[in-house]
Enzyme design. Sequence first.
Site, short mmCIF file in Angstrom:
data_model
loop_
_atom_site.label_atom_id
_atom_site.label_comp_id
_atom_site.label_asym_id
_atom_site.label_seq_id
_atom_site.Cartn_x
_atom_site.Cartn_y
_atom_site.Cartn_z
N ALA A 1 0.83 -1.20 0.00
CA ALA A 1 0.00 0.00 0.00
C ALA A 1 0.86 1.25 0.00
O ALA A 1 0.64 2.18 -0.79
CB ALA A 1 -0.93 -0.01 1.22
N ASP A 2 1.85 1.30 0.89
CA ASP A 2 2.69 2.49 1.00
C ASP A 2 3.49 2.75 -0.27
O ASP A 2 3.53 3.87 -0.79
CB ASP A 2 3.65 2.35 2.18
CG ASP A 2 3.01 2.68 3.51
OD1 ASP A 2 1.99 3.40 3.52
OD2 ASP A 2 3.52 2.22 4.54
N VAL A 3 4.17 1.72 -0.75
CA VAL A 3 5.05 1.91 -1.90
C VAL A 3 4.24 2.27 -3.15
O VAL A 3 4.58 3.20 -3.88
CB VAL A 3 5.92 0.66 -2.14
CG1 VAL A 3 6.71 0.81 -3.44
CG2 VAL A 3 6.88 0.45 -0.97
#
Length: 415
Positions: free
Chosen positions: A178-180
């Site tokens: 999700a973050d990347v």
Amino acid sequence: MTVSNDPPEDFERPLAGLKVLELSQIMAGPVCGVLLSDMGADVIKVERFPGGDDARGYQRPGDPGLSPAFTMINRGKRSVALDIRTPEGREALLRLVAQVDVVTENFRVGTMERLGLGHEVLMQANPRLIYAAISGYGRVGPLAQQGGFDLILQAFSGLISVTGEEGRAGVKPGISVADVNAGILAALGVLAAYIRRLRTGRGGRVDTSLLQACLQQTYWFAAAYFSKGIVAKPMGTAHPLIAPYQTFACADGAIAIGGGNQANWLRIAATLGHSEWADDPRFTTGASRLGHRRELEALMTAVLCTNTVAHWTAALATAGVPVGPVQDVGQALSHPQTRAVGMVIDNPDPRTGLDKAVGCPVHFDGHSPTRTGPAPLVGEHTQQVLREFGFDEEALRRLAEAGAIPPPRHATEPA
């Protein structure tokens, strides 16, 4: 032949001259920032004072100095320590905003507005500004106000439910999907908005979220659900639409084999010494192989276990079959192919004990634009950057007296 990580003097990074204020912290926003930095942008990391980015505290026992995790996605940036909760800090930030091209932030929805620094306020200070925001669930909808972390949105979006071994409960993917991906999407949005600004002269708002970044990964699962009502479950390394397309055990490890089409399937059968599989009604078509995947897996594994990963990798690759060994992260980062494509770069940083970093995954004219250099200490460049933006010594003194910036004698740069 390898990609050059030391481009010639006349090499110009595509975003050279672009100025970015990174109010973001931890991972999603800083991933966006490191990509823009590698492509040439001057990324100025505005960190809260005191304290700085929370990721500075993400350390394993025994890590020296700066957090290696923080360093990996903040190399080459400059840090300004600024308390934007103070009136003086807000005024200083608006003065910076008026002179930059991009602002990124990944606060919970409404935080910037409560600080008096919402999108509308920043756009008044700079109508050409590109304002890029990353949130947990998106800026609209019933859950917009909720905060979100990578784990939470992987769970909410269904990613965890389709990851893991067949017949067992889902697990979190080992990477911060999700973050990347949200960071990559934000960088893509910034570039699109920048192109529009070059054409129209207008800035604008770019929004993405961890939820959107996760759901974007479900294209084929969504197709199965929308067309047949199929709710995907964990399948280990197998593929929901293709067989054989998974990892298989060998005598000394495992390999991944991609039988992505009929030609590759015929090559696999021949290389494993069982050309007759091609005429077996269970395996003649892609759909039949998918329907008999467990039987096919058992037959292939029985053959593959008779020899080594190196043997089968070489044999299948020679036959033209997509194949690769299952490596751990250390093996992958140490492989000469990884170095050849510029994804591991030399970047000594004595403050963290690191001597290498992950490079930029996009190349230009045969060169990697990766920006080397250490990650900044909290507020390391406060005085330098503010002077560049027109703050005189009296203004710096007033900011320090108000507690909006560190006093020069405590800064990590020469006063």
